[in-house]
Motif scaffolding. Structure first.
Motif, PDB file in Angstrom:
ATOM      1  N   ASP A  63      69.309  51.370  21.540  1.00  0.00           N
ATOM      2  CA  ASP A  63      69.052  52.872  21.807  1.00  0.00           C
ATOM      3  C   ASP A  63      68.023  53.066  22.795  1.00  0.00           C
ATOM      4  OD1 ASP A  63      69.083  55.605  21.088  1.00  0.00           O
ATOM      5  OD2 ASP A  63      68.305  55.419  19.045  1.00  0.00           O
ATOM      6  N   GLU A  64      68.070  54.191  23.379  1.00  0.00           N
ATOM      7  CA  GLU A  64      67.084  54.610  24.416  1.00  0.00           C
ATOM      8  C   GLU A  64      67.331  53.511  25.507  1.00  0.00           C
ATOM      9  OE1 GLU A  64      65.769  57.360  24.402  1.00  0.00           O
ATOM     10  OE2 GLU A  64      65.512  57.928  22.290  1.00  0.00           O
ATOM     11  N   ILE A  65      68.542  53.290  25.765  1.00  0.00           N
ATOM     12  CA  ILE A  65      68.799  52.192  27.029  1.00  0.00           C
ATOM     13  C   ILE A  65      68.387  52.697  28.292  1.00  0.00           C
ATOM     14  CG2 ILE A  65      71.168  53.545  27.621  1.00  0.00           C
ATOM     15  CD1 ILE A  65      70.263  49.735  27.345  1.00  0.00           C
ATOM     16  N   GLN A  66      67.650  53.901  28.441  1.00  0.00           N
ATOM     17  CA  GLN A  66      67.181  54.204  29.739  1.00  0.00           C
ATOM     18  C   GLN A  66      65.838  53.520  30.143  1.00  0.00           C
ATOM     19  OE1 GLN A  66      67.866  56.530  27.138  1.00  0.00           O
ATOM     20  NE2 GLN A  66      65.914  57.259  26.769  1.00  0.00           N
ATOM     21  N   ASP A  67      65.338  53.001  29.043  1.00  0.00           N
ATOM     22  CA  ASP A  67      63.889  52.326  29.129  1.00  0.00           C
ATOM     23  C   ASP A  67      64.206  50.882  29.268  1.00  0.00           C
ATOM     24  OD1 ASP A  67      62.396  54.794  29.124  1.00  0.00           O
ATOM     25  OD2 ASP A  67      62.481  54.728  26.970  1.00  0.00           O
ATOM     26  N   TYR A  68      65.252  50.223  29.492  1.00  0.00           N
ATOM     27  CA  TYR A  68      65.597  48.847  29.681  1.00  0.00           C
ATOM     28  C   TYR A  68      66.062  48.802  31.016  1.00  0.00           C
ATOM     29  CZ  TYR A  68      65.746  48.009  24.462  1.00  0.00           C
ATOM     30  OH  TYR A  68      65.547  48.009  23.277  1.00  0.00           O
ATOM     31  N   SER A  69      65.560  47.515  31.569  1.00  0.00           N
ATOM     32  CA  SER A  69      66.129  47.209  33.184  1.00  0.00           C
ATOM     33  C   SER A  69      67.363  46.467  32.796  1.00  0.00           C
ATOM     34  CB  SER A  69      65.243  46.409  33.578  1.00  0.00           C
ATOM     35  OG  SER A  69      65.031  45.037  32.832  1.00  0.00           O
ATOM     36  N   PRO A  70      68.042  46.507  34.052  1.00  0.00           N
ATOM     37  CA  PRO A  70      69.269  45.377  33.956  1.00  0.00           C
ATOM     38  C   PRO A  70      68.985  44.199  33.722  1.00  0.00           C
ATOM     39  CG  PRO A  70      69.231  47.216  35.902  1.00  0.00           C
ATOM     40  CD  PRO A  70      67.943  47.173  35.436  1.00  0.00           C
ATOM     41  N   ALA A  71      67.716  43.684  34.127  1.00  0.00           N
ATOM     42  CA  ALA A  71      67.371  42.317  33.815  1.00  0.00           C
ATOM     43  C   ALA A  71      67.387  41.843  32.202  1.00  0.00           C
ATOM     44  CB  ALA A  71      66.190  41.935  34.440  1.00  0.00           C
ATOM     45  N   GLN A  72      66.646  42.949  31.377  1.00  0.00           N
ATOM     46  CA  GLN A  72      66.669  42.896  30.151  1.00  0.00           C
ATOM     47  C   GLN A  72      67.992  42.833  29.442  1.00  0.00           C
ATOM     48  OE1 GLN A  72      63.979  46.452  29.698  1.00  0.00           O
ATOM     49  NE2 GLN A  72      62.114  44.773  29.448  1.00  0.00           N
ATOM     50  N   ILE A  73      68.997  43.697  29.859  1.00  0.00           N
ATOM     51  CA  ILE A  73      70.262  43.732  29.503  1.00  0.00           C
ATOM     52  C   ILE A  73      71.110  42.373  29.492  1.00  0.00           C
ATOM     53  CG2 ILE A  73      72.384  45.037  29.232  1.00  0.00           C
ATOM     54  CD1 ILE A  73      70.845  47.435  30.092  1.00  0.00           C
ATOM     55  N   TYR A  74      70.910  42.029  30.820  1.00  0.00           N
ATOM     56  CA  TYR A  74      71.309  40.567  31.414  1.00  0.00           C
ATOM     57  C   TYR A  74      70.915  39.545  30.302  1.00  0.00           C
ATOM     58  CZ  TYR A  74      72.402  36.487  34.253  1.00  0.00           C
ATOM     59  OH  TYR A  74      72.935  35.366  34.412  1.00  0.00           O
ATOM     60  N   TYR A  75      69.726  39.515  30.344  1.00  0.00           N
ATOM     61  CA  TYR A  75      69.318  38.533  29.449  1.00  0.00           C
ATOM     62  C   TYR A  75      69.577  38.498  27.636  1.00  0.00           C
ATOM     63  CZ  TYR A  75      65.883  35.395  26.850  1.00  0.00           C
ATOM     64  OH  TYR A  75      65.594  34.175  26.053  1.00  0.00           O
TER      65      TYR A  75
END
Length: 772
Positions: free
Chosen positions: A531-543
């Motif tokens: 939730d609130e994916i806009q506060d995540y970086s692509p790097a965090q999602i990748y990890y």
């Protein structure tokens, strides 16, 4: 008999049947519980144990498995029965919320009643269908006339003759509405006009068509939901979790699902939705808590520190690089270099002395086969180190300090070291045994440290990687000077020396460690929600994708609410991460209609962000937002006090939302002696009814009856990138919004048409009030 009386008669009959089934289940629970207890008590009596012959061993194993199977089956039956009782308990109050009448080739007319669970009559005919059943989809998606729905056997088409919605409380019909649309506005108006609660409620009675698409999606590996503030994203995803548990009930449980929330406060806020629907809560965490657990002794920067760090404004380009996935590619290149040289190790020490030097550890590592992976070579290194430690222990056992400790052993300590049945041939044999045993015990922590790879110096390794980055990628591509990067490395070293790590460094630090010591990927997790994916970086999602390779991802957020972003990017978040997922199994759903706020508040908040995404307000009337401009802080707080007192008279929850912790604490000191108010902060994350003061970054995802914005002056909100933050704060309000300003109001309000809000300018010196 009128239709209302007919419907009430059916409600009464349904509740009677539910009560009868409830009694049957309670009676069966007693016997199921006794059976499970008997199996546990007599487990070994019922197992034929014989270990003398191979065939007997096999027979014994089969017998044990049979008993385990019987026990698990009884426990599953018990859990299912208890779950059904919880649902029935709620259905006795309101057995269903909707009815559709359908016809097909075989049936002229069939009445389908829909509730939070299923209920049957004495002939095993459905009185109520679970809202998650395939047929219930017609209620959410279809209009009058032809409609179709998916079943395990394929798509079925029916003719919808009637759509009716009910409001039932304590078994009594309060109201009912017939509608030709998917969900009628009457029901929505009633639900949305209610006061907010400390915990989110389920929305199964008012699920909209687009929300239903989110809930029932079972094919996507990536479901990306972008929705305006108050569009029901989070609610829909929680109903999605309940739907998936129902749809895959034979092969999925709540332990195979995990949701990442923006903060712990939000975890509490959503914690009651699934239990209301008779399901257990899935694993709930925040990205901070999840990664902090993996960091062990290092402390990760908190949300508070991240938001309050003014130095981040000067590091925009560096933070931009650390949001990017290209640093992972740099780690891959660095990993190949480490196969030949460069791994950092620590001395292995015992009793204040070096047992195996870091240079020796390095020598052992690089003597292993170079064609093996780093984790495999580290495993061989651990084995070699343990052998070295055993040799060392044998030599250490001959030392004088060991003899001294043996002489000082108490009778109890001696008994702990020597088993009763052990006898020695001589005094020397006894002394030799005691010495070896004592040293092994003393060295237990050393062996554990080796087992946990504590001899690998990950902190030094990460610093060395960062020092190597300019050779691995072009910093100028990200607008970073080499001198800036050296300053960044100094900041990193200072942070590590203080046992801390910034949020933007965490995933790279953990990824580098995983590549050396080995990654423990969780393949049992089937669904992951952020939730609130806009506060995540692509790097965090990748990890996260590397940690949960078998999971289907559901990402939801509002890109207009990115309060932690440091710079505008040409590529959208979806474009940045799309290569991580199969494009054929990626679904993007946009929710443009906002339900949380009144039409007046929604139109006002649209003006703040200049409607980058089309936002459609729900037609629910309310007061115009109020903007109060004052000349000094004291007067502003007086206005906050007056408005809070006014709003708490008609509101269940009033939130005074400040930009940061500092302004919230100052406001609390101004108000707590004059009124009942609670300060919500990072250490104390708990909502309450009445008036509360809360910093912006803890208000993410929440909603309140009334919101008072604390100091939205041009001094406080002057930067263009702060639009999203101001929008986020204002869009928390359901019924009333008041914006206060210590000095001239923020320029970010300048594009909002004057007719969309009330404006008051209060002059302290001449006690005048100018209203518009």
């Amino acid at each position: 008999m009128s239709e209302e009386k007919q419907e009430q008669k059916r409600i009464d009959y349904t509740i009677e049947q539910i009560k009868a089934q409830e009694k049957q289940i309670k009676d069966s629970l007693v016997s199921v519980k006794k059976e499970a207890s008997d199996i546990r008590s007599n487990f070994w009596e019922d197992v034929r144990v014989n270990l003398l012959e191979p065939d007997d061993v096999s027979e014994t194993n089969i017998s044990i498995r049979q008993q385990e199977h019987f026990l698990r089956e009884r426990e599953r039956n018990y859990e299912h029965a208890e779950k059904q009782l919880k649902v029935f308990d709620k259905m006795k109050n309101s057995p269903y919320f909707a009815r559709i009448d359908i016809a097909d080739e075989e049936t002229a007319r069939e009445e389908i009643y829909i509730g939070i669970g299923s209920a049957l009559d004495e002939n095993d005919q459905f009185l109520v269908y679970d809202w998650r059943a395939p047929i219930s989809s017609v209620y959410y998606d279809g209009e009058m006339g032809e409609a179709s729905y998916d079943t395990p056997q394929g798509k079925l088409t029916v003719d919808v003759l009637l759509k009716r919605q009910f409001s039932i409380k304590k078994g009594k019909l309060q109201s009912m509405f017939d509608t030709s649309a998917a969900i009628g506005d009457e029901m929505l108006q009633e639900v949305l006009g209610a006061e907010s609660n400390l915990q989110m409620k389920n929305i199964v009675a008012t699920i909209q068509r687009e929300q239903n698409r989110i809930i029932r999606d079972t094919k996507s590996d990536l479901l990306f939901v972008q929705g305006a503030a108050g569009s029901g994203k989070t609610s829909a995803v929680l109903q999605r979790i309940a739907y998936l548990l129902y749809r895959f009930r034979e092969g999925l449980d709540e332990k195979q699902m995990i949701i990442f929330s923006p903060n712990r406060l939000f975890n509490y806020y959503i914690g009651n939705v699934l239990p209301e629907l008779g399901e257990k809560n899935m694993l709930q965490t925040t990205f901070q808590d999840f990664t902090a657990a993996r960091l062990e002794k290092l402390e990760m920067e908190s949300l508070f520190e991240q938001f309050e760090d003014k130095a981040n404004e000067l590091r925009k380009n560096i933070l931009g690089l650390k949001e990017d996935t290209q640093l992972f590619a740099a780690i891959s290149r660095y990993q190949k270099l480490l196969q030949k040289d460069g791994l950092r190790f620590k001395d292995i020490r015992f009793r204040g002395k070096t047992v195996i030097s870091k240079n020796k550890v390095k020598e052992i590592f690089y003597q292993t086969r170079s064609d093996y992976s780093l984790p495999a070579r580290l495993e061989l290194t651990r084995k070699a180190l343990r052998e070295e430690l055993f040799v060392f222990a044998n030599e250490e056992a001959k030392k004088d300090w060991v003899k001294d400790e043996i002489e000082l052993l108490s009778e109890e300590s001696y008994q702990n070291l020597v088993p009763l049945e052990l006898e020695f041939d001589s005094f020397d044999a006894e002394q030799d045994y005691l010495a070896r045993k004592l040293v092994r015990l003393k060295m237990k922590k050393v062996h554990q440290a080796v087992k946990k790879n504590r001899f690998f110096h990950i902190r030094q390794q990460f610093v060395h990687f960062m020092q190597t980055v300019p050779r691995l990628l072009k910093l100028e591509k990200f607008g970073i000077q080499e001198s800036e990067w050296k300053t960044e490395i100094k900041r990193l070293v200072d942070s590590l020396n203080a046992n801390k790590l910034a949020q933007e460094d965490v995933v790279f630090y953990l990824d580098l460690r995983d590549r050396v010591v080995g990654k423990e990927a969780n393949r049992a997790m089937k669904f992951l929600f952020i939730d609130e994916i806009q506060d995540y970086s692509p790097a965090q999602i990748y990890y996260l994708k590397t940690l949960f390779p078998s999971s289907r991802f559901t990402l939801l957020g509002d890109l207009n609410q990115a309060i932690f972003k440091t710079q505008e990017k040409e590529r959208t978040l979806l474009e940045e991460i799309k290569d991580l997922f199969d494009s054929k199994k990626t679904e993007v759903i946009r929710l443009n209609k906002s339900y949380r706020s009144t039409e007046q508040i929604t139109n006002f908040t649209k003006g703040i962000i200049q409607a980058k995404e089309e936002i459609v307000p729900f037609a629910r009337e309310g007061s115009l937002p109020k903007l109060i401009e004052t000349e000094d802080y004291v007067e502003m707080m007086e206005q906050v006090y007056e408005e809070a007192n006014r709003l708490v008279e008609k509101s269940n929850m009033v939130a005074i939302i400040g930009k940061n912790q500092e302004i919230c604490e100052a406001a609390y000191l101004s108000l707590y002696k004059k009124m009942k108010v609670r300060l919500v902060h990072f250490e104390h994350q708990k909502l309450q009814e009445g008036v509360m003061i809360i910093p912006s970054y803890l208000a993410k995802g929440l909603e309140f009856d009334s919101v008072i914005v604390l100091d939205a002056s041009n001094e406080a909100y002057r930067l263009e990138e702060e639009r999203t933050l101001l929008y986020t704060i204002c869009s928390r309000a359901m019924h009333d919004l008041v914006v206060t300003s210590n000095g001239t109001k923020s320029r970010l309000f300048s594009d909002i048409p004057e007719e969309l809000y009330q404006f008051e300018k209060i002059s302290t010196h001449n006690s005048s009030r100018i209203s518009r």
